[in-house]
Each structure stands twice: as C-alpha cells, then as structure tokens.
Design a protein around this motif. Structure first.
Motif, PDB file in Angstrom:
ATOM      1  N   CYS A  80       0.702  -1.100  -0.030  1.00 59.47           N
ATOM      2  CA  CYS A  80       0.043   0.060  -0.120  1.00 59.47           C
ATOM      3  C   CYS A  80       1.001   1.111   0.099  1.00 59.47           C
ATOM      4  O   CYS A  80       0.611   2.204  -0.775  1.00 59.47           O
ATOM      5  CB  CYS A  80      -0.739  -0.078   1.152  1.00 59.47           C
ATOM      6  SG  CYS A  80      -2.267   1.197   0.962  1.00 59.47           S
ATOM      7  N   ILE A  81       2.216   1.298   0.707  1.00 63.09           N
ATOM      8  CA  ILE A  81       3.188   2.589   0.933  1.00 63.09           C
ATOM      9  C   ILE A  81       3.660   2.687  -0.489  1.00 63.09           C
ATOM     10  O   ILE A  81       3.704   3.730  -1.091  1.00 63.09           O
ATOM     11  CB  ILE A  81       3.642   2.169   2.026  1.00 63.09           C
ATOM     12  CG1 ILE A  81       3.065   2.280   3.442  1.00 63.09           C
ATOM     13  CG2 ILE A  81       4.830   3.114   2.076  1.00 63.09           C
ATOM     14  CD1 ILE A  81       4.211   1.575   4.418  1.00 63.09           C
ATOM     15  N   LEU A  82       4.269   1.576  -1.049  1.00 58.88           N
ATOM     16  CA  LEU A  82       4.619   1.407  -2.327  1.00 58.88           C
ATOM     17  C   LEU A  82       3.828   2.133  -3.413  1.00 58.88           C
ATOM     18  O   LEU A  82       4.055   2.706  -4.249  1.00 58.88           O
ATOM     19  CB  LEU A  82       5.363   0.217  -2.686  1.00 58.88           C
ATOM     20  CG  LEU A  82       6.617  -0.404  -1.902  1.00 58.88           C
ATOM     21  CD1 LEU A  82       6.710  -1.869  -2.184  1.00 58.88           C
ATOM     22  CD2 LEU A  82       7.812   0.586  -2.228  1.00 58.88           C
ATOM     23  N   MET A  83       2.598   1.632  -3.350  1.00 61.61           N
ATOM     24  CA  MET A  83       1.661   1.901  -4.428  1.00 61.61           C
ATOM     25  C   MET A  83       1.305   3.402  -4.343  1.00 61.61           C
ATOM     26  O   MET A  83       1.021   4.296  -5.202  1.00 61.61           O
ATOM     27  CB  MET A  83       0.245   1.095  -4.065  1.00 61.61           C
ATOM     28  CG  MET A  83      -0.717   1.326  -5.376  1.00 61.61           C
ATOM     29  SD  MET A  83      -0.298   0.928  -6.971  1.00 61.61           S
ATOM     30  CE  MET A  83      -0.295  -1.221  -6.661  1.00 61.61           C
ATOM     31  N   ILE A  84       1.062   4.073  -3.193  1.00 65.85           N
ATOM     32  CA  ILE A  84       0.947   5.348  -2.917  1.00 65.85           C
ATOM     33  C   ILE A  84       2.117   6.439  -3.593  1.00 65.85           C
ATOM     34  O   ILE A  84       1.861   7.267  -4.397  1.00 65.85           O
ATOM     35  CB  ILE A  84       0.717   5.861  -1.340  1.00 65.85           C
ATOM     36  CG1 ILE A  84      -0.633   5.237  -0.700  1.00 65.85           C
ATOM     37  CG2 ILE A  84       0.561   7.296  -1.122  1.00 65.85           C
ATOM     38  CD1 ILE A  84      -0.844   5.508   0.745  1.00 65.85           C
ATOM     39  N   ALA A  85       3.097   5.670  -3.250  1.00 67.29           N
ATOM     40  CA  ALA A  85       4.767   6.470  -3.722  1.00 67.29           C
ATOM     41  C   ALA A  85       4.564   6.392  -5.244  1.00 67.29           C
ATOM     42  O   ALA A  85       4.719   7.176  -6.051  1.00 67.29           O
ATOM     43  CB  ALA A  85       5.699   5.672  -3.304  1.00 67.29           C
ATOM     44  N   ALA A  86       4.029   5.377  -6.175  1.00 68.94           N
ATOM     45  CA  ALA A  86       4.077   5.014  -7.412  1.00 68.94           C
ATOM     46  C   ALA A  86       2.966   6.113  -7.971  1.00 68.94           C
ATOM     47  O   ALA A  86       3.365   6.533  -9.034  1.00 68.94           O
ATOM     48  CB  ALA A  86       3.875   3.720  -7.635  1.00 68.94           C
ATOM     49  N   LEU A  87       1.836   6.099  -7.251  1.00 71.07           N
ATOM     50  CA  LEU A  87       0.768   6.863  -7.832  1.00 71.07           C
ATOM     51  C   LEU A  87       1.005   8.246  -7.812  1.00 71.07           C
ATOM     52  O   LEU A  87       0.999   9.224  -8.533  1.00 71.07           O
ATOM     53  CB  LEU A  87      -0.507   6.557  -7.357  1.00 71.07           C
ATOM     54  CG  LEU A  87      -1.139   5.247  -7.725  1.00 71.07           C
ATOM     55  CD1 LEU A  87      -2.251   4.884  -6.819  1.00 71.07           C
ATOM     56  CD2 LEU A  87      -1.254   4.962  -9.157  1.00 71.07           C
ATOM     57  N   ALA A  88       1.685   8.865  -6.528  1.00 72.23           N
ATOM     58  CA  ALA A  88       2.252  10.084  -6.426  1.00 72.23           C
ATOM     59  C   ALA A  88       3.289  10.511  -7.682  1.00 72.23           C
ATOM     60  O   ALA A  88       3.168  11.739  -8.158  1.00 72.23           O
ATOM     61  CB  ALA A  88       2.828  10.211  -5.001  1.00 72.23           C
ATOM     62  N   MET A  89       4.191   9.626  -7.848  1.00 70.22           N
ATOM     63  CA  MET A  89       5.033   9.914  -8.759  1.00 70.22           C
ATOM     64  C   MET A  89       4.426   9.990 -10.107  1.00 70.22           C
ATOM     65  O   MET A  89       4.922  10.781 -10.801  1.00 70.22           O
ATOM     66  CB  MET A  89       6.055   8.626  -8.934  1.00 70.22           C
ATOM     67  CG  MET A  89       7.212   9.024  -9.632  1.00 70.22           C
ATOM     68  SD  MET A  89       8.244   7.481  -9.728  1.00 70.22           S
ATOM     69  CE  MET A  89      10.018   8.022 -10.008  1.00 70.22           C
ATOM     70  N   LYS A  90       3.450   9.205 -10.494  1.00 72.30           N
ATOM     71  CA  LYS A  90       2.612   9.385 -11.637  1.00 72.30           C
ATOM     72  C   LYS A  90       1.893  10.674 -11.970  1.00 72.30           C
ATOM     73  O   LYS A  90       1.918  11.113 -13.029  1.00 72.30           O
ATOM     74  CB  LYS A  90       1.909   8.213 -11.727  1.00 72.30           C
ATOM     75  CG  LYS A  90       2.473   7.021 -12.616  1.00 72.30           C
ATOM     76  CD  LYS A  90       1.512   5.983 -13.368  1.00 72.30           C
ATOM     77  CE  LYS A  90       1.869   4.982 -13.851  1.00 72.30           C
ATOM     78  NZ  LYS A  90       2.596   5.500 -15.217  1.00 72.30           N
ATOM     79  N   MET A  91       1.688  10.997 -10.927  1.00 69.18           N
ATOM     80  CA  MET A  91       0.775  12.474 -10.940  1.00 69.18           C
ATOM     81  C   MET A  91       1.594  13.649 -10.911  1.00 69.18           C
ATOM     82  O   MET A  91       1.207  14.550 -11.395  1.00 69.18           O
ATOM     83  CB  MET A  91      -0.282  12.514  -9.641  1.00 69.18           C
ATOM     84  CG  MET A  91      -1.363  11.595  -9.761  1.00 69.18           C
ATOM     85  SD  MET A  91      -2.441  11.866  -8.394  1.00 69.18           S
ATOM     86  CE  MET A  91      -1.437  11.303  -7.090  1.00 69.18           C
TER      87      MET A  91
END
Length: 328
Positions: free
Chosen positions: A79-90
C-alpha cells in the motif's frame, strides 16, 4: 485512461497506464526541438519507474494475500509503495521534479493534457485504494506538495512552469483528504481540471508563454484579460469563485476529524500560492503596456476554442451555489 478507470485487476490497470504513457510520448515530442525530446525522455523515465514500482507493489500484495483485486490492497508495504508510485505518476511532491520540466518543454495544448487528462488514471486508482491508505503518509505528501507548489511557483516567469507548480499545490490539497473523505478529494481535482482547461485555452489563443507577453493581452482583448484574471483568482481559492468551495470543504472535514493543526498549516501554506496568483493578476490587469494598438481586433478567437472556453469558464467561476447540492 478508460481501461484504468474500468479495471478491477492490477495487471489491467498497469496495462492501461502503460498504453496511456506510450501514447502521449509522440504528442510531447511532436515539436522538432531538443527541448521537447528531452521532455518526452524525462516523462518516459519517471512514468516507467512509477509503473515498475506499481507492478512490484501489486505483485507483493498478490503474493501475500492471493488477490489481484484493486480494492483489496491489504498488505501494508504494498500500500505504501503504491501510494509512492501513484504520487510519482501524478507529480505530487517529493517526486514532482519531472512535471515543471516536461511542461516547459511542450506546447500549451500538451501541457493542458498533462495537467488534466493524465491525472485521471492515477487519481482513480488512488480513490479505489483510499480505504487502505495510511492517513499519515497521504497527509505528509499533501502538505509537502502544497509547500513545494507554492514555493516553486514564486519566482517563475514562464507560465507553463508556474501552472505546473500550481498543479502540484492542487494535488497536495487532494492528497491530504484522499484517505479521510475521498469524495471531496475527487471533487477538488475535478474542479481544478475545470479551472485550468479554460485558462490554458485562453493562453493558447493569445499565444502567451511568459508573464511579459501576458501583459500585452489587455490592448488586444480586454474580455480575455478579465476572464484570465477571474480564473487565476478562482485557482487561488478566493470566495465567491469556484476554487474556494473545495478548499472550504477540505478544511472543514480536516477540522471535523480533529486535524486542526494540519488544516491551519495548509491554509497558511496556500498563501504562498496566492502570492504568485495575485502577482500574475496584477501584471495582467493593473499594468498598462507601453504601446497601445490602434486596431480593435488584432486577432480573433478561433470558433472551436471559443465554444469550449465559453462552456467551461462559467463552471470554473460561479458554481459555488450548486456544489453543496451536488455533494449531498
């Protein structure tokens, strides 16, 4: 984007994001210029890294829980890694560095696409996993984004870079509330898109790329200047304009969840953004350029852009009265 928004499986969502990224690369690199090639390369590298991280997070979750369902992201690490990935995408802070550079290297039309349409897919995924997200992480990312967005836009003279930092700040407001009241976070990002679309369209018609060229719009078309001024003030979040509504709702919900200190910090940090919006507004409307034209119509609005702008501008400025009805 539609593949991602309708996906139920992490692999489908990842595939949709990859298709989306590959499709926009030629659009960014369309201009035959080293700057746009550089922008496309930077965009590709950051998005590919974020996609790999996202795939890694979903694989860990599937390995631990046996589920590939987007709604069942139960593993804490993934979940933490996913938030980091999506923040990077945005392009949310602290992984925001690519956004101003990419926007500066493209045309205004592509910059509009990056700040609005390209945000839809990651925001949708974030919305779907919002019940599993750690509020501390999203609040930290949000506060940092508001700070970076305000501070970064301070000394910008290039309008595309200024709008990139404005986008980061608005993403910050969305991120702070995504794990608390996801519906309001979604409302905030939709309203931001509605506000930035007519702003970019008017910049395209006036061919303004810097603050200096923006000061010349008054002699050409006073109406456009007034609309641009109102759109900037709406983005700054001044009442009674539309931009004020989501900010008020976000602060209200943060206070209701006993996060008064966070709400106060956000309100104070948004003053940084307000400074550069007001500076741009001042340059637009309160400074007369040294030369005035004798002709009343030096250029005309293109019909198709005129229609879209005319449709979006009233919504971007005056929907404060109908919004509570939409939310209830």
């Amino acid at each position: 984007t539609l593949t991602v928004t309708s996906a139920n499986h992490w692999m489908t969502a990842w595939l949709g994001l990859e298709l989306n990224m590959i499709s926009i690369l030629p659009v960014i690199a369309k201009q035959k210029h080293p700057r746009s090639t550089e922008a496309a390369t930077k965009y590709f590298l950051t998005q590919a890294t974020a996609s790999a991280l996202m795939l890694f997070a979903s694989t860990i979750n599937a390995w631990q829980t046996g589920s590939w369902n987007i709604m069942q992201l139960n593993n804490k690490l993934s979940c933490i890694l996913m938030i980091a990935a999506l923040a990077m995408k945005m392009g949310a802070a602290p992984t925001h560095f690519w956004l101003p550079e990419v926007m500066q290297g493209t045309t205004l039309a592509t910059a509009l696409l990056i700040t609005t349409w390209q945000k839809i897919a990651p925001i949708t995924l974030l919305y779907m996993i919002s019940n599993h997200t750690e509020p501390t992480i999203t609040l930290s990312i949000g506060l940092l984004s508001i700070l970076v967005g305000g501070w970064g836009g301070f000394n910008q003279t290039q309008l595309r870079k200024m709008m990139a930092y404005s986008s980061i700040a608005h993403l910050g407001w969305t991120m702070t509330v995504i794990s608390i009241v996801p519906n309001i976070a979604l409302t905030n990002i939709i309203i931001y898109m509605i506000m930035s679309a007519p702003f970019f369209m008017l910049l395209m018609t006036t061919a303004s790329k810097t603050l200096q060229t923006m000061t010349m719009t008054w002699t050409h078309t006073p109406t456009t200047t007034i609309i641009l001024m109102l759109l900037l003030l709406s983005m700054a979040g001044l009442p009674p304009l539309t931009g004020f509504t989501p900010k008020l709702l976000i602060l209200d919900n943060l206070v209701a969840h006993k996060l008064t200190l966070t709400a106060t910090t956000m309100a104070l940090l948004s003053l940084l953004s307000l400074t550069f919006y007001l500076r741009t507004t001042y340059l637009l409307t309160s400074t007369a350029p040294p030369t005035t034209t004798q002709s009343t119509t030096t250029w005309r609005l293109k019909p198709h852009q005129n229609q879209v702008t005319a449709l979006l501008t009233p919504i971007a400025l005056f929907n404060i009265t109908i919004l509570p009805a939409l939310l209830t």
